[in-house]
Scaffold this motif. Sequence first.
Motif, PDB file in Angstrom:
ATOM      1  N   SER A   1     -50.657  53.792  19.374  1.00  7.90           N
ATOM      2  CA  SER A   1     -50.930  52.114  20.177  1.00  7.90           C
ATOM      3  C   SER A   1     -49.378  52.170  20.451  1.00  7.90           C
ATOM      4  O   SER A   1     -48.046  52.746  19.443  1.00  7.90           O
TER       5      SER A   1
ATOM      6  N   THR B   1     -44.589  40.556  17.413  1.00  7.78           N
ATOM      7  CA  THR B   1     -46.152  41.462  17.660  1.00  7.78           C
ATOM      8  C   THR B   1     -46.180  42.966  17.899  1.00  7.78           C
ATOM      9  O   THR B   1     -47.168  43.257  17.050  1.00  7.78           O
ATOM     10  N   LYS B   2     -45.002  43.047  18.221  1.00  6.34           N
ATOM     11  CA  LYS B   2     -44.772  44.968  18.082  1.00  6.34           C
ATOM     12  C   LYS B   2     -44.923  45.367  16.372  1.00  6.34           C
ATOM     13  O   LYS B   2     -45.352  46.137  16.433  1.00  6.34           O
TER      14      LYS B   2
ATOM     15  N   ASN C   1     -52.909  38.476  23.956  1.00  4.19           N
ATOM     16  CA  ASN C   1     -53.155  40.076  25.126  1.00  4.19           C
ATOM     17  C   ASN C   1     -52.324  40.979  23.925  1.00  4.19           C
ATOM     18  O   ASN C   1     -52.266  42.074  24.237  1.00  4.19           O
ATOM     19  N   ASN C   2     -50.795  41.142  22.938  1.00  6.93           N
ATOM     20  CA  ASN C   2     -50.317  41.955  22.245  1.00  6.93           C
ATOM     21  C   ASN C   2     -51.388  42.602  21.031  1.00  6.93           C
ATOM     22  O   ASN C   2     -51.289  43.425  19.930  1.00  6.93           O
TER      23      ASN C   2
ATOM     24  N   PHE D   1     -45.050  40.716  27.920  1.00  7.15           N
ATOM     25  CA  PHE D   1     -44.040  40.416  28.138  1.00  7.15           C
ATOM     26  C   PHE D   1     -43.301  38.954  29.061  1.00  7.15           C
ATOM     27  O   PHE D   1     -43.398  39.209  30.128  1.00  7.15           O
TER      28      PHE D   1
ATOM     29  N   VAL E   1     -48.487  45.203  15.037  1.00  5.06           N
ATOM     30  CA  VAL E   1     -48.663  46.933  15.529  1.00  5.06           C
ATOM     31  C   VAL E   1     -48.893  47.908  14.921  1.00  5.06           C
ATOM     32  O   VAL E   1     -49.531  48.420  14.836  1.00  5.06           O
TER      33      VAL E   1
ATOM     34  N   MET F   1     -48.811  36.185  23.915  1.00 11.68           N
ATOM     35  CA  MET F   1     -48.458  37.248  23.241  1.00 11.68           C
ATOM     36  C   MET F   1     -49.959  37.807  22.242  1.00 11.68           C
ATOM     37  O   MET F   1     -49.392  38.463  21.986  1.00 11.68           O
TER      38      MET F   1
ATOM     39  N   GLY G   1     -50.555  44.910  27.370  1.00  9.43           N
ATOM     40  CA  GLY G   1     -49.414  44.740  26.716  1.00  9.43           C
ATOM     41  C   GLY G   1     -48.964  43.437  27.352  1.00  9.43           C
ATOM     42  O   GLY G   1     -48.702  43.590  28.712  1.00  9.43           O
TER      43      GLY G   1
ATOM     44  N   TRP H   1     -40.428  45.746  33.694  1.00  9.53           N
ATOM     45  CA  TRP H   1     -40.102  44.660  32.224  1.00  9.53           C
ATOM     46  C   TRP H   1     -39.060  44.129  32.499  1.00  9.53           C
ATOM     47  O   TRP H   1     -38.327  43.433  31.756  1.00  9.53           O
TER      48      TRP H   1
ATOM     49  N   SER I   1     -59.490  41.556  24.732  1.00 10.72           N
ATOM     50  CA  SER I   1     -58.865  40.299  23.106  1.00 10.72           C
ATOM     51  C   SER I   1     -60.574  40.225  22.933  1.00 10.72           C
ATOM     52  O   SER I   1     -61.118  39.448  22.104  1.00 10.72           O
TER      53      SER I   1
ATOM     54  N   TYR J   1     -41.768  38.625  20.510  1.00 10.42           N
ATOM     55  CA  TYR J   1     -42.006  39.330  21.138  1.00 10.42           C
ATOM     56  C   TYR J   1     -41.822  40.935  20.199  1.00 10.42           C
ATOM     57  O   TYR J   1     -43.475  41.608  20.215  1.00 10.42           O
TER      58      TYR J   1
END
Length: 294
Positions: free
Chosen positions: A140, A159-160, A115-116, A95, A163, A112, A93, A193, A66, A156
Amino acid sequence: MAGRLLNKVAIVTGGGSGIGEAICKRFAREGAAVVVVGLNSDPVRDVVEEILASGGRAIGYLGDISRQDTAKSCVKAAVDEFGWLDILINNAGVFPATAELDKYPVDALEYMIKNNIYPVFMRTRSALPALQKSKGTIVSAGFEAGHMGSLMITPYGATKAWVMTFSKGLAVEQAKHGVRVNCVGPGPIDTAWTHKETGPMNAKMEKNTVDGVPLGRRGTPEEVANVYLFLASDEASYVTGATYFVDGGVTISTSLPGEDVPSHLKQQPPQHLKLAHRKAGNAKVREDATASMS
């Protein structure tokens, strides 16, 4: 080695465990030289040694990606070792929590974002000059909840979604440089996860997660790695700006159809990669991933 990535050089973040481990080993079997990237506490060295022992080419890189300086250093390490860079896999990533939003830990959201989101931005930004030279590709990690939303993991999923949207914009922007950009959107995969013993889900969430899959089971890391392989290869030369969901049909389902799948169809297919670190994923707050992003 089958050679679908022969003479290609790939950086794979989060390569020490789970889906990342499978990507690294799948790419190496197809002829790629792989830079396995992870945090200091990840089993990166083990994965590198396993690839080398099987006749593949790999080096490890440990650090907090990061950070801008670390991201640049990783790209330099890849080019110094192998001469160029063809493929960037933004798989890393975290979770760390599940809860309704009014109870969701603020520090988990901050963790998150760090790191995401930051690693995808920093790593991609640092890798673009090398990828423009090679007319390379970026893939990605999105997620089905980033497309459709999912209760108890709203931050969560957000954050995706970032991306996935970032990748679409980047695909349009970088097309003139010959760089393709895509996403893979895993659903419930058999990693740390999605098990209550190793991740933040409780028993009810774990059951509903699997029952919500039309195919009636978790996917395997190898099944996800197979899609990364296609998108990273020249076979996907006309694919950019896409998200390929590897979710057993979750994104098209509105109920719990997995409950109706007979037991013999819930069995996972035979796997060909030895994944010793499949359940070693980042499913809790870890000190080596909480440092400053500056």
